[in-house]
Design a protein around this motif. Sequence first.
Motif, mmCIF file in Angstrom:
data_model
loop_
_atom_site.group_PDB
_atom_site.id
_atom_site.type_symbol
_atom_site.label_atom_id
_atom_site.label_comp_id
_atom_site.label_asym_id
_atom_site.label_seq_id
_atom_site.Cartn_x
_atom_site.Cartn_y
_atom_site.Cartn_z
ATOM 1 N N MET A 264 5.809 6.385 -0.218
ATOM 2 C CA MET A 264 7.149 7.174 -0.495
ATOM 3 C C MET A 264 7.776 7.408 0.682
ATOM 4 O O MET A 264 9.109 7.696 0.608
ATOM 5 N N ALA A 265 7.371 7.402 1.982
ATOM 6 C CA ALA A 265 8.089 7.279 3.441
ATOM 7 C C ALA A 265 9.072 6.143 3.390
ATOM 8 O O ALA A 265 9.877 6.252 4.329
ATOM 9 N N GLY A 266 8.805 5.257 2.589
ATOM 10 C CA GLY A 266 9.788 3.852 2.693
ATOM 11 C C GLY A 266 8.993 2.816 3.437
ATOM 12 O O GLY A 266 9.823 1.715 3.732
ATOM 13 N N CYS A 267 7.830 2.791 3.910
ATOM 14 C CA CYS A 267 7.217 1.889 4.500
ATOM 15 C C CYS A 267 6.861 0.536 3.451
ATOM 16 O O CYS A 267 6.404 0.662 2.328
ATOM 17 N N GLU A 268 7.026 -0.851 3.814
ATOM 18 C CA GLU A 268 6.896 -2.121 3.155
ATOM 19 C C GLU A 268 5.623 -2.335 3.176
ATOM 20 O O GLU A 268 4.692 -2.007 4.030
ATOM 21 N N ALA A 279 -1.171 -2.537 1.189
ATOM 22 C CA ALA A 279 -1.251 -1.682 2.427
ATOM 23 C C ALA A 279 -0.070 -1.943 3.259
ATOM 24 O O ALA A 279 0.593 -2.860 3.473
ATOM 25 N N PRO A 280 0.256 -1.040 3.967
ATOM 26 C CA PRO A 280 1.655 -1.130 4.974
ATOM 27 C C PRO A 280 1.500 -2.089 5.860
ATOM 28 O O PRO A 280 0.495 -2.292 6.605
ATOM 29 N N ALA A 281 2.696 -3.009 6.217
ATOM 30 C CA ALA A 281 2.905 -3.946 7.093
ATOM 31 C C ALA A 281 2.972 -3.024 8.482
ATOM 32 O O ALA A 281 3.738 -2.068 8.574
ATOM 33 N N HIS A 282 2.553 -3.350 9.597
ATOM 34 C CA HIS A 282 2.845 -2.764 10.945
ATOM 35 C C HIS A 282 2.926 -3.577 12.020
ATOM 36 O O HIS A 282 2.528 -4.825 11.846
ATOM 37 N N ASN A 283 3.447 -3.201 13.343
ATOM 38 C CA ASN A 283 3.338 -3.917 14.500
ATOM 39 C C ASN A 283 2.259 -3.925 15.354
ATOM 40 O O ASN A 283 1.254 -3.023 14.999
ATOM 41 N N TYR A 284 2.397 -4.369 16.498
ATOM 42 C CA TYR A 284 1.496 -4.009 17.695
ATOM 43 C C TYR A 284 1.120 -2.669 17.920
ATOM 44 O O TYR A 284 0.139 -2.354 18.354
ATOM 45 N N ASN A 285 2.116 -1.753 17.855
ATOM 46 C CA ASN A 285 1.935 -0.365 17.979
ATOM 47 C C ASN A 285 1.303 0.388 16.712
ATOM 48 O O ASN A 285 1.332 1.741 17.021
ATOM 49 N N MET A 286 1.127 -0.152 15.817
ATOM 50 C CA MET A 286 0.487 0.253 14.354
ATOM 51 C C MET A 286 1.680 1.302 13.625
ATOM 52 O O MET A 286 1.527 1.930 12.819
ATOM 53 N N GLU A 287 2.912 0.833 14.221
ATOM 54 C CA GLU A 287 4.138 1.342 13.463
ATOM 55 C C GLU A 287 4.716 0.656 12.520
ATOM 56 O O GLU A 287 4.528 -0.648 12.342
ATOM 57 N N THR A 288 4.889 1.199 11.264
ATOM 58 C CA THR A 288 5.202 0.547 10.186
ATOM 59 C C THR A 288 6.937 0.141 10.097
ATOM 60 O O THR A 288 7.354 0.287 11.219
ATOM 61 N N THR A 289 7.163 -0.341 8.992
ATOM 62 C CA THR A 289 8.513 -0.804 8.803
ATOM 63 C C THR A 289 9.611 0.251 8.886
ATOM 64 O O THR A 289 10.682 0.146 8.985
ATOM 65 N N LYS A 290 9.113 1.523 8.589
ATOM 66 C CA LYS A 290 9.766 2.894 8.927
ATOM 67 C C LYS A 290 9.589 3.016 10.229
ATOM 68 O O LYS A 290 8.631 3.733 10.598
ATOM 69 N N ALA A 296 -3.054 4.032 10.578
ATOM 70 C CA ALA A 296 -4.265 3.670 11.219
ATOM 71 C C ALA A 296 -5.351 3.858 10.310
ATOM 72 O O ALA A 296 -5.591 4.827 9.241
ATOM 73 N N GLY A 297 -6.428 3.001 10.475
ATOM 74 C CA GLY A 297 -7.731 3.127 9.574
ATOM 75 C C GLY A 297 -7.538 2.383 8.304
ATOM 76 O O GLY A 297 -6.859 1.411 7.937
ATOM 77 N N ASP A 298 -8.432 3.031 7.382
ATOM 78 C CA ASP A 298 -8.525 2.557 5.901
ATOM 79 C C ASP A 298 -7.067 2.493 5.142
ATOM 80 O O ASP A 298 -7.059 1.816 4.398
ATOM 81 N N ALA A 299 -6.360 3.428 5.436
ATOM 82 C CA ALA A 299 -5.019 3.589 4.780
ATOM 83 C C ALA A 299 -3.908 2.155 4.970
ATOM 84 O O ALA A 299 -3.273 2.103 4.169
ATOM 85 N N THR A 300 -4.488 1.342 6.190
ATOM 86 C CA THR A 300 -3.767 0.377 6.224
ATOM 87 C C THR A 300 -4.715 -1.047 6.082
ATOM 88 O O THR A 300 -4.465 -2.109 6.408
ATOM 89 N N GLN A 361 -0.609 -9.013 8.400
ATOM 90 C CA GLN A 361 0.206 -7.626 8.183
ATOM 91 C C GLN A 361 1.191 -7.826 9.515
ATOM 92 O O GLN A 361 2.326 -7.262 9.326
ATOM 93 N N LEU A 362 0.600 -8.103 10.506
ATOM 94 C CA LEU A 362 1.431 -8.159 11.824
ATOM 95 C C LEU A 362 2.957 -9.117 11.619
ATOM 96 O O LEU A 362 3.717 -8.738 12.063
#
Lengths: 373, 94
Positions: A264-268, A279-290, A296-300, A361-362
């Motif tokens: 909903m927040a627009g994360c890929e 599950a959302p793609a994220h970078n080294y900081n666990m930040e999503t594309t938004k 963090a955790g099972d949500a990703t 994912q990274l």
Amino acid sequence: MKEYEMIVIGGGAAGLSAAIEAKRHGVNVLLIDSNDKAGGQLVKQTHKFFGAKMHRAGTRGFNICKELLKESEDLGVEVLLNGLVMGIYDGDTVAVDVKVSLTEHKLMMLKAKNIVISTGASENAVRFEGWTLPGVMGAGAAQTMVNYRHVLPGKKMLMIGSGNVGLIVSYQLMQAGVEIKGIVEALPKITGWQVHASKLTREGIHIYTGYTIKKAHGTDRVTGATIAKVNPDWSLVSGSEIEVDCDFICIGAGLKPLTGLAHMAGCELIYDKALGGWAPAHNYNMETTKKGIYVAGDATGLEEASTAIEEGTIAGAAIAEATGHLSAAEAEERKAGAWRRLADLRDGFHGEERLAAKNKQLAEYDRLMGVRE
Amino acid sequence: MAERFDDDMLVCRCEEVTVGQVREAIRRGACDVTDVKLRTRAGMGLCQGRTCEALVQAILRQELGLPADKTGYSTPRTPQRPVSFGTLGGDIDE
């Protein structure tokens, strides 16, 4: 509208760890949890964790929960309980339905430039004749009833699925006095860890590999089940039916990340079977594309509480850096430490597939954001 | 886990949609989760597809031979969990 530097949605292993790490460095953080107590699934995990000492191995899940809750309390993390996040808007605003009493709810709108989504996962359903009867439940739900609420869901149980959840919950139900009538696994082999399976087979519990549930019997609740052998094309072998005398059926058919808020927040989102699906793609900081939305955790991606703790720590340190509470060098030290522990946790036979999926994912984050090496 | 799909089995408990209805929607051209939802209401009930989405995806895979990442997913909307009209229409607590 009340504003924080950071809002964490979901106070399980990942969310608590993110809030603790950030608060440790002085971030003004609010942790929101929809239950009357934070701790997520750890509150009901009576088994000991595997691995090395630094991953809290040898400690039972609910004790890890107590340690995390104490740490967050000692640091003074602000916690909003009974708070159901309905949505995320404009990337920085969170609407929360807060249960004030049994009948009274209120709506709160809160703002933060940094939001961590650590909402965990939901159990997969399996369909068969009679699957909607009362008495058919998720294995996780049965575990909550027994280990946390101290209520027995029934006397005689049939488990569908031989993954770790199916095996561990069967064992714990047995410890609580439930008669385990069998564990059914459609694949030709047990899918969970041998160490968990052996604890059950030693007690004489049969694991029916190559079998599936055909039907749950009963008119207004489960009174029994029929299981049958499956052919390679998933049709049933006629004449292979076995009647099982049970009064409840648990489904341990895996989980999927709860991605609604991130989506909903627009994360890929990226699909990977090894992580439970989308599950959302994220970078080294666990930040999503938004920007400003972290996961963090099972949500990703479905993993363990131990990996959730490390991912939460990374997000917490990254946000402490983004809000100016940590220098880049200080944050890097915290993040690199957690990534090293994650690499350990994803090492070896059981972690191989997950490690590849997490690396994807990274890489997908980089591809989606146009990041060049 | 692989599953068998008999036409009279329920897929979406909230809206009481059966496997047969989902199959019929697919025969009429539905090719992802949203299409099925628009034609049958599967996923439009109280749980907003949290239970049935994976089941609808599985039927789409079987019927159309789609890979798992091509069956789509439902669009997330507010509220993510059921809340009362009182909350939605009430004052905002500052």
